[in-house]
Structures are given as C-alpha cells and as structure tokens.
Enzyme design. Structure first.
Site, PDB file in Angstrom:
ATOM      1  N   HIS A 104     -10.878  -2.512  11.964  1.00  0.00           N
ATOM      2  CA  HIS A 104      -9.742  -3.278  11.458  1.00  0.00           C
ATOM      3  C   HIS A 104      -9.448  -4.393  12.473  1.00  0.00           C
ATOM      4  CE1 HIS A 104      -5.301  -3.071   9.911  1.00  0.00           C
ATOM      5  NE2 HIS A 104      -5.987  -3.985   9.284  1.00  0.00           N
TER       6      HIS A 104
ATOM      7  N   TYR B  19      -1.364  -3.342  -6.694  1.00  0.00           N
ATOM      8  CA  TYR B  19      -1.084  -4.137  -5.506  1.00  0.00           C
ATOM      9  C   TYR B  19      -2.155  -4.081  -4.413  1.00  0.00           C
ATOM     10  CZ  TYR B  19       1.756  -6.932  -2.511  1.00  0.00           C
ATOM     11  OH  TYR B  19       2.212  -7.975  -1.760  1.00  0.00           O
TER      12      TYR B  19
ATOM     13  N   ARG C 239       0.848  -1.189   0.000  1.00  0.00           N
ATOM     14  CA  ARG C 239       0.000   0.000   0.000  1.00  0.00           C
ATOM     15  C   ARG C 239       0.886   1.242   0.000  1.00  0.00           C
ATOM     16  NH1 ARG C 239      -1.931   0.857   4.349  1.00  0.00           N
ATOM     17  NH2 ARG C 239      -1.280  -0.991   5.478  1.00  0.00           N
TER      18      ARG C 239
ATOM     19  N   SER D  23       0.029  -3.613  12.249  1.00  0.00           N
ATOM     20  CA  SER D  23       0.612  -4.666  11.421  1.00  0.00           C
ATOM     21  C   SER D  23       1.836  -5.275  12.117  1.00  0.00           C
ATOM     22  CB  SER D  23       0.977  -4.143  10.037  1.00  0.00           C
ATOM     23  OG  SER D  23       1.834  -3.053  10.181  1.00  0.00           O
TER      24      SER D  23
ATOM     25  N   ASP E 103      -9.111  -9.920   9.466  1.00  0.00           N
ATOM     26  CA  ASP E 103      -8.663  -8.541   9.220  1.00  0.00           C
ATOM     27  C   ASP E 103      -9.707  -7.466   9.521  1.00  0.00           C
ATOM     28  OD1 ASP E 103      -6.571  -6.817   8.432  1.00  0.00           O
ATOM     29  OD2 ASP E 103      -7.430  -6.596   6.436  1.00  0.00           O
TER      30      ASP E 103
ATOM     31  N   ARG F  20       2.580 -12.025  -0.608  1.00  0.00           N
ATOM     32  CA  ARG F  20       1.251 -12.365  -0.078  1.00  0.00           C
ATOM     33  C   ARG F  20       0.698 -13.658  -0.647  1.00  0.00           C
ATOM     34  NH1 ARG F  20      -1.131  -8.603   3.777  1.00  0.00           N
ATOM     35  NH2 ARG F  20       0.408  -6.942   3.827  1.00  0.00           N
TER      36      ARG F  20
ATOM     37  N   LYS G 143      -9.394  -2.447   2.027  1.00  0.00           N
ATOM     38  CA  LYS G 143      -9.178  -1.292   2.909  1.00  0.00           C
ATOM     39  C   LYS G 143      -9.977  -0.069   2.451  1.00  0.00           C
ATOM     40  CE  LYS G 143      -5.915  -3.694   4.977  1.00  0.00           C
ATOM     41  NZ  LYS G 143      -5.983  -4.310   6.279  1.00  0.00           N
TER      42      LYS G 143
ATOM     43  N   CYS H  82       1.892  -7.756  14.229  1.00  0.00           N
ATOM     44  CA  CYS H  82       1.649  -8.171  15.614  1.00  0.00           C
ATOM     45  C   CYS H  82       0.993  -9.548  15.673  1.00  0.00           C
ATOM     46  CB  CYS H  82       0.770  -7.152  16.333  1.00  0.00           C
ATOM     47  SG  CYS H  82       1.630  -5.613  16.690  1.00  0.00           S
TER      48      CYS H  82
HETATM   49  O1  SAT Z   1      -2.426  -4.416   0.922  1.00  0.00           O
HETATM   50  S1  SAT Z   1      -3.435  -4.566   1.978  1.00  0.00           S
HETATM   51  O2  SAT Z   1      -3.904  -3.256   2.417  1.00  0.00           O
HETATM   52  O3  SAT Z   1      -4.574  -5.310   1.476  1.00  0.00           O
HETATM   53  C1  SAT Z   1      -2.761  -5.389   3.283  1.00  0.00           C
HETATM   54  C2  SAT Z   1      -2.153  -4.449   4.229  1.00  0.00           C
HETATM   55  O4  SAT Z   1      -1.228  -3.723   3.865  1.00  0.00           O
HETATM   56  O5  SAT Z   1      -2.594  -4.424   5.392  1.00  0.00           O
HETATM   57 MN    MN Z   2      -5.093  -5.298   7.791  1.00  0.00          MN
END
Ligand code: SAT
Ligand code: MN
Length: 615
Positions: free
Chosen positions: A248, A219, A77, A270, A295, A395, A228, A272
């Site tokens: 979240h 991506y 992201r 993130s 998530d 991923r 998101k 954790c």
């Molecule tokens: O790329 S995503 O936003 O789907 C996953 C992340 O970065 O938390």
């Molecule tokens: Mn997430």
C-alpha cells in the site's frame, strides 16, 4: 440462458463458462462485454446522465466530467463487512474478519440470486499494471453497476488488449460484484445508486482460490474490485507465494539538480498526505518530483537484485475535501477533465465544490450538497452543527495521464528500481522528522509498528493513543499479519538482493503548545533530498539509539524561514523517555499477534530497548 448483448470477444472457455454461470444465478437482462474504448465510456456516462444517476458538469469548466451521489449509507469502505475467507481462521489472523468459505459462499449465493433483475451484467476484463508487464495481473470483474464500469476504465486498464494477453487459457482473478437486489419499488429514481443494508453487505476475499465476491455496496474499494481487493488483499497472498511484494505504497521519482534519479516508495496510514507526497512540488531549487503512483506498489526482483516497482493502477481515486491548488496543485489539475466525481457538491455554474477547495463561492450562492439538498455557506443542522456540502470522503477518479507531474516512464512494464522505502504516520511527539533504519530487519520493525495518533473525537479511544497500522496494511492484508511481517523478513534474505534503504518520516510534529514544527507539503522535498543523499552513502548523519538521524545542519533549509534553529533541534531531538514509552506500546501491539510474531522483530525491539537504556 441469459443472452449476450454483444459478441463474446474471447475464446477463453473457462472465462465464458464462469460468466454464464453467474448470469444464470444473478438473472440480468443481458450480458455486455466491456471493450475499454472511449466510445463505451462516454456511452455509459450519457446513459447514466439520461437516467438521472449522473450529472454532467459544465463542459468549459470541467470538460468530460460527471458527478455522482451515493446513498448516505454507502460512502466508504466497510471494514466491518470485509472478510478474508481462508479455509482456516488462523490464516486470516487477528486483524481480519473471517467466515469459513463454504458458509460465506452459501450466504452470498442466496443474496446474488436474481439480484440483477432489470439490469445489464457488465463483464470487465482488466489488467492491474501495464498490459503485458511481467509484474501485472489480470482480473475479470462482473458488475451490475455502470458507475463501477466507468471507474474501472479510469482506475485500471480495461478491454480487448487484456483479453489478448489472457489468451485462451490464461489465469485471471474472478471478481463478482453487485450493488444488491433492486428495491421493491424498482431502481432508484432519486439519482443515487441502489445498495443493500449494512448487514447484507459483504466484501469477501477467498485467498486460497483467489476469488473476490462483493455484494451490496457501490462505493470505491468495495466495488472497484481491482484496487484494494485484488491489488492488495489477493495480491499479498500471491506475492507471499511467489516471492514478491504487494504494498500500500506511493511511488515517486526524485531527480536532483544534476539529473540523477532515485525512486522512492512510501506507506502511510490514511489522512497522512500520501497523494500530496506523490505529487509534491519541491521548494528547493533544481529538484524534481514526478509521480509513478499514489496508492499501490507491486515489486519484483530484477536480474540485478534490485526491486522493480509498477503502479498497478491507471488513475487516482483521491479524497476531494482538502484538495486545493494550494495543498495539491497536481491533483487539482488531474481532475480538471475526464474525471468522475462522487459525493462532491454541485455549484450553480455546473462546477464541483468541496470543503477546503480554496475557491470562494459567490455571495449567497446556493449549491446542491452531496445528499442532493440545497446548501448555503454557514448552514447548520438542527443541533447547530455545520452541514458539509461535500461528504468528507468525497472522491475524484482521475486519469493518471492527466496528472501534470506524471513521470514519463510511469507505465514502463519493467517497473522502476526502488532506492528507498518510507514509512510514516501522524505523530505529534516522540518520532523525529526523519531517521534511517540501522538494517533491513530494523526497518521491518519500523514498518510493522507504523501508527497515527488519534484524537478523542475521532474514535472511541483516549486522545494521544497511537492506532497502529502496520505498513498501512491493516485493512488490506489477505493473510495473517504476522506471516506478512515474516514475508518482509524473507525478502531481506533473498540471495543477491540489493534492497532499498528504509526511512521513517514524520511531517506532523508539534510543540508542547500545539504549534506545527514542520511546514510539510512542498517543503517535504528537503527531507527527500537528505534521503536521496543517504541512498548514495552521503548526507550528514549520526548513529543514535533509534537509527541514523540527520545532524542539525543536514536538512537543507535554504529559503525556509518558518523553521528556526531551535525548531530544527526539536524536530531532530532524541526523546529518550518518549521512546521508552514507544517501545512499551510496540510490545503491546506485537503481543496481539501471539506465537506467529517473528522472533527477529521481537529481538529488534529488545535491541532498541537496550540501546535506549544506555542513553
Ligand atoms: O475506497 S478505497 O478503498 O478505494 C479508498 C480508501 O478507502 O482508501
Ligand atoms: Mn489507499
């Protein structure tokens, strides 16, 4: 007029008009309406394998799996290019990037002009949440990326069932996506999807008009717009206006040896171990953890005053490196088949590989790394630094139904009633293993001050600094963060509400000389057990200045030899001096939100300070 490549499957005039207008601007070869079937999914996979964009994996080792590689600049992201374009900048708040909507739309329209030359425009009708659930929402994404289409198949519910629910005039969130203009020399012929240079990437949310415009990245969260962008940034605004919660958070189902069930959600920044917690395998006899989501949680009040949660997603978009049979067996089994891998390494036997997968390579085995280069264990770059075979943010996009731990009722359209909220971060010191808030408002203070300690290497900050990530929502809240805090407080005032209990957990405590005090992973079930008991008004606890803490014998350590009595004492000690510093640090954090900061939270912080002063 751009031609439709298949029959238009809807009589929703507004939707068809919107699609055709965008086609006029983007100038694709044709418009294709996605139906969400397996036939469509596999045809698109095959097309991408044929064009060289995807690699089919070994059908015995990884049936129905494909591997993709992105441009080295398009791997995560892009928060610096993500915008909340509200009419007033004040409404986006200090934690979001902002451009006035008219200006941003003008800029982006220029970019979209002719950006789909030579490509198909896919129209993806999708539901976030079980189709037809009264908590679910419908979006329609337009994209020029077949990779995005197949990811939407995995991560959301796509197709004609959704159009049926939408009817002729139902409400949907319009989402536009393009990977960006084709390069001068045509489409990528080196097996990676195209993307725009950083300064031309835009991930834009328009909260007032509930629109999403994304340009220049293929991506994850930049492109798979249900995740998101819709399920958090736009949904937080809808939730605020409609009196529900878009969070979240993972959702897990916890069953005790007597078969009694509790549902727990949890927000963690993130890195954790959120996915690990959602799929945890308990180490205590007779306890069961099942996954509802890893998530995102959407929660609405039921008639009984309880909050009911659905997982708006249909799959897991998990970080691959570090995932192994040891760290997360259920995730490994989820991505055994029907999975899309991105930026992982490729083995000679046609399987994937990544750092921390805990699978030994053959001596001298050569892999293809995430950049498409030949790679060997121990390889270093020109500066002598180890070269990674998989990108650290590689991923897997795996289907929820393939997770062995998925709860049988994970798709219940009514949702599951939530008993407890967890908040946590990586805090080597000060914060105990677990404590419970004294009240809802106190719990909101805990959520609003969630943070993880950063190392000097990770960011340009002093080691030991806590990076605050309120409710783990920093990059995902579609409006002013302090107004979002206020919304949490409002939820606490709903008449007749039977609210979840709030807990803070910290799996990451270390001794002064750097030894982990708590084993984490499956042993976190021991902490979940105490939380379960507390929800029933049981579980031994003492009231302290910071909240209810377990007594030293309250956490079940049966069969856990690695945590001594002394360790347990340290894990559950109240570090008064550390907490005084914590209060000062939270005060600084709150100051960033200025006048909008809710008085109740400042009062909660003052009260904590006063209690600590008496210790
Ligand atoms: O790329 S995503 O936003 O789907 C996953 C992340 O970065 O938390
Ligand atoms: Mn997430």
């Amino acid at each position: 007029m751009v031609k439709h490549l298949n029959a238009i499957p809807t009589k929703h005039a507004k939707l068809v008009k919107w699609v055709e207008e965008w086609a006029e601007l983007c100038e694709p070869n044709g418009i294709y309406w996605c139906d969400g079937t397996n036939t469509e999914y596999y045809a698109l996979c095959e097309e991408m394998v044929q064009s060289g964009l995807a690699t089919r994996l070994n059908s015995k080792l990884r049936p129905d799996c494909v591997l993709f590689r992105s441009d080295p600049s398009d791997v995560a992201r892009v928060e610096a290019r993500t915008y909340i374009a509200s009419e007033k900048q004040e409404d986006a708040g200090p934690t979001n990037n902002w451009i006035a909507p008219a200006e941003l739309k003008a800029t982006m329209r220029e970019l979209y002009k002719g950006c789909m030359h030579g490509r198909t425009m896919y129209v993806i009708p999708y539901s976030m949440g079980p189709v037809g659930s009264n908590i679910a929402k419908i979006g329609v994404e337009i994209t020029d990326s077949a990779y995005v289409v197949i990811n939407m198949h995995v991560m959301t519910r796509v197709g004609n069932k959704v159009l049926e629910v939408l009817g002729d005039d139902g409400e949907f969130v319009p989402c536009i996506h393009s990977v960006g203009k084709p390069l001068e020399n045509g489409e990528s012929d080196n097996g990676i999807w195209p993307c725009a240079p950083m300064e031309k990437k835009y991930i834009a949310q328009f909260p007032e008009t509930r629109e999403i415009w994304s340009y220049g990245s293929g991506y994850g969260g930049n492109a798979i717009l249900g995740k998101k962008c819709l399920a958090l940034r736009i949904a937080t605004v809808q939730a605020r206006d409609e009196g529900w919660m878009a969070e979240h958070m993972l959702i897990l189902k916890l069953t005790n040896p007597e078969g009694k069930v509790k549902y727990v959600t949890g927000a963690f920044p993130s890195a954790c171990g959120k996915t690990n917690l959602a799929m945890l395998i308990p180490t205590i006899e007779g306890w069961k953890v099942e996954t509802v989501g890893d998530d995102i949680a959407w929660m609405k009040f039921g008639k009984d005053g309880r909050l009911y949660a659905i997982n708006p997603e249909n799959g897991f978009f998990g970080v691959a490196p570090g995932t192994s049979m040891q760290s997360n067996k259920n995730a490994m089994l989820s991505c055994r088949q029907e999975t899309i891998f991105t930026n992982c390494a490729l083995r000679e036997n046609g399987d994937i590989w990544w750092e921390g997968i805990d699978i030994d390579l053959e001596p001298g085995e050569k892999l293809i790394d995430w950049k498409g280069n030949v790679w060997e264990a121990g390889q270093v770059d020109a500066d002598g630094k180890p070269v990674k075979a998989a990108h650290p943010n590689a991923r897997f996009s795996a289907r929820g139904r393939n997770c062995p731990a998925i709860a049988p009722n994970w798709e219940d359209p009514a949702g599951v009633p939530i008993d407890a909220f967890l908040f946590g971060g990586r805090r080597p010191s000060t914060l105990p293993l677990v404590y419970q808030s004294l009240s809802w408002e106190h719990g909101v203070m805990i959520g609003s001050s969630v943070g993880s300690e950063v190392t000097a290497a990770a960011l340009d900050v002093k080691a030991g600094t806590v990076r605050r990530d309120p409710f783990a929502m920093l990059p995902f809240c579609g409006y002013h963060m302090a107004d979002y805090f206020a919304h949490w407080l409002e939820i606490g005032k709903v008449a007749g509400a039977k609210l979840p209990k709030i807990f803070c957990v910290n799996w990451f405590r270390k001794t002064a000389d750097g030894r982990w005090l708590w084993p984490g992973f499956g042993d976190n079930s021991r902490v979940l057990k105490w939380i379960f008991e507390r929800c029933d008004g049981e579980g031994k606890a003492q009231e302290t200045a910071i909240g209810y803490m377990p007594t030293e014998d309250a956490i079940d350590r049966t069969g856990l030899d690695s945590v001594s009595d002394a360790d347990m004492k340290e894990l559950l000690a109240l570090d008064v001096e550390g907490w005084k510093k914590e209060v000062a640090s939270i005060r600084e954090h709150y100051a960033k939100f200025g006048d909008k900061m809710p008085k109740e939270l400042l009062a909660q912080l003052d009260a904590l300070e006063a209690r600590l002063a008496k210790c």
